[in-house]
Design a protein around this motif. Structure first.
Motif, PDB file in Angstrom:
ATOM      1  N   PRO A  31       0.836  -1.208   0.000  1.00 33.73           N
ATOM      2  CA  PRO A  31       0.000   0.000   0.000  1.00 33.73           C
ATOM      3  C   PRO A  31       0.867   1.253   0.000  1.00 33.73           C
ATOM      4  O   PRO A  31       1.975   1.257   0.539  1.00 33.73           O
ATOM      5  CB  PRO A  31      -0.790  -0.106   1.300  1.00 33.73           C
ATOM      6  CG  PRO A  31      -0.660  -1.515   1.753  1.00 33.73           C
ATOM      7  CD  PRO A  31       0.613  -2.039   1.167  1.00 33.73           C
ATOM      8  N   SER A  32       0.352   2.316  -0.577  1.00 29.04           N
ATOM      9  CA  SER A  32       1.118   3.564  -0.592  1.00 29.04           C
ATOM     10  C   SER A  32       1.235   4.108   0.822  1.00 29.04           C
ATOM     11  O   SER A  32       0.383   3.852   1.680  1.00 29.04           O
ATOM     12  CB  SER A  32       0.440   4.600  -1.492  1.00 29.04           C
ATOM     13  OG  SER A  32      -0.688   5.156  -0.845  1.00 29.04           O
ATOM     14  N   THR A  34       0.871   7.158   1.725  1.00 31.95           N
ATOM     15  CA  THR A  34      -0.238   8.100   1.961  1.00 31.95           C
ATOM     16  C   THR A  34      -1.494   7.353   2.349  1.00 31.95           C
ATOM     17  O   THR A  34      -2.196   7.749   3.286  1.00 31.95           O
ATOM     18  CB  THR A  34      -0.489   8.961   0.704  1.00 31.95           C
ATOM     19  OG1 THR A  34       0.703   9.670   0.395  1.00 31.95           O
ATOM     20  CG2 THR A  34      -1.622   9.935   0.914  1.00 31.95           C
ATOM     21  N   SER A  35      -1.786   6.274   1.662  1.00 30.74           N
ATOM     22  CA  SER A  35      -2.965   5.464   1.965  1.00 30.74           C
ATOM     23  C   SER A  35      -2.888   4.893   3.379  1.00 30.74           C
ATOM     24  O   SER A  35      -3.864   4.938   4.134  1.00 30.74           O
ATOM     25  CB  SER A  35      -3.083   4.334   0.940  1.00 30.74           C
ATOM     26  OG  SER A  35      -4.105   3.454   1.282  1.00 30.74           O
ATOM     27  N   ASN A  38      -3.312   7.761   5.965  1.00 32.75           N
ATOM     28  CA  ASN A  38      -4.716   8.178   6.058  1.00 32.75           C
ATOM     29  C   ASN A  38      -5.552   7.145   6.797  1.00 32.75           C
ATOM     30  O   ASN A  38      -6.430   7.496   7.600  1.00 32.75           O
ATOM     31  CB  ASN A  38      -5.293   8.436   4.668  1.00 32.75           C
ATOM     32  CG  ASN A  38      -4.714   9.672   4.018  1.00 32.75           C
ATOM     33  OD1 ASN A  38      -4.158  10.553   4.679  1.00 32.75           O
ATOM     34  ND2 ASN A  38      -4.822   9.750   2.709  1.00 32.75           N
ATOM     35  N   SER A  39      -5.299   5.873   6.543  1.00 34.00           N
ATOM     36  CA  SER A  39      -6.029   4.810   7.235  1.00 34.00           C
ATOM     37  C   SER A  39      -5.738   4.820   8.730  1.00 34.00           C
ATOM     38  O   SER A  39      -6.650   4.657   9.544  1.00 34.00           O
ATOM     39  CB  SER A  39      -5.676   3.443   6.648  1.00 34.00           C
ATOM     40  OG  SER A  39      -6.139   3.342   5.327  1.00 34.00           O
TER      41      SER A  39
END
Length: 153
Positions: A31-32, A34-35, A38-39
């Motif tokens: 996963p990135s 940023t992702s 944010n999660s």
């Protein structure tokens, strides 16, 4: 007229035949950052709201410190806490707390780890904290390093 079906059949055979030579799908990408960040921020707010605590908003300065620290840890392949005094001075917060972790494969997994640790859990659920910066970085071997920097404005 007989030629058309033969040509169509040859084209179909060629298309079907090409399917055999299609390269295999690449392995699932990580996963990135940023992702993941944010999660983690969202899951932090879920933990807080289920206990009637206010959500923590974002703060660009805290996020820069969190991301920078995750990148340092990933580059050095080791987990450690950073000095918090510079964050207090640079970000204009009254108090600050930090959670660090590494190796967890998902945002949910790292949150479970932090929530099962009394010190990390205390930071996540501290009433005074109202801002959060989250950083995620991968080491060259693909290991994720996570940092949460909480602040009170």
């Amino acid at each position: 007229m007989r030629r058309i079906p033969v040509v169509l059949g040859a084209v179909l055979a060629l298309v079907v035949g090409l399917g055999v030579f299609v390269a295999p799908a690449p392995a699932e990408a990580a996963p990135s950052t940023t992702s993941l960040a944010n999660s983690i921020h969202g899951l932090t707010n879920t933990e807080r709201t289920t206990r009637n605590l206010g959500k923590v908003g974002t703060n660009a300065c805290l996020k820069r410190y969190a991301q920078s620290h995750s990148q340092r840890q990933a580059r050095e392949n080791r987990m450690y806490h950073q000095q918090l005094r510079p964050i207090l001075n640079a970000c204009g917060v009254r108090s600050v707390g930090e959670n660090v972790a590494y190796g967890y494969p998902t945002a949910r997994a790292v949150m479970v780890g932090w929530m099962n640790s009394p010190g990390h859990r205390a930071n996540i659920l501290k009433r005074g904290f109202n801002r959060l910066g989250v950083g995620v970085a991968y080491s060259t071997s693909g290991r994720p390093y996570y940092t949460q920097v909480f602040g009170q404005i």
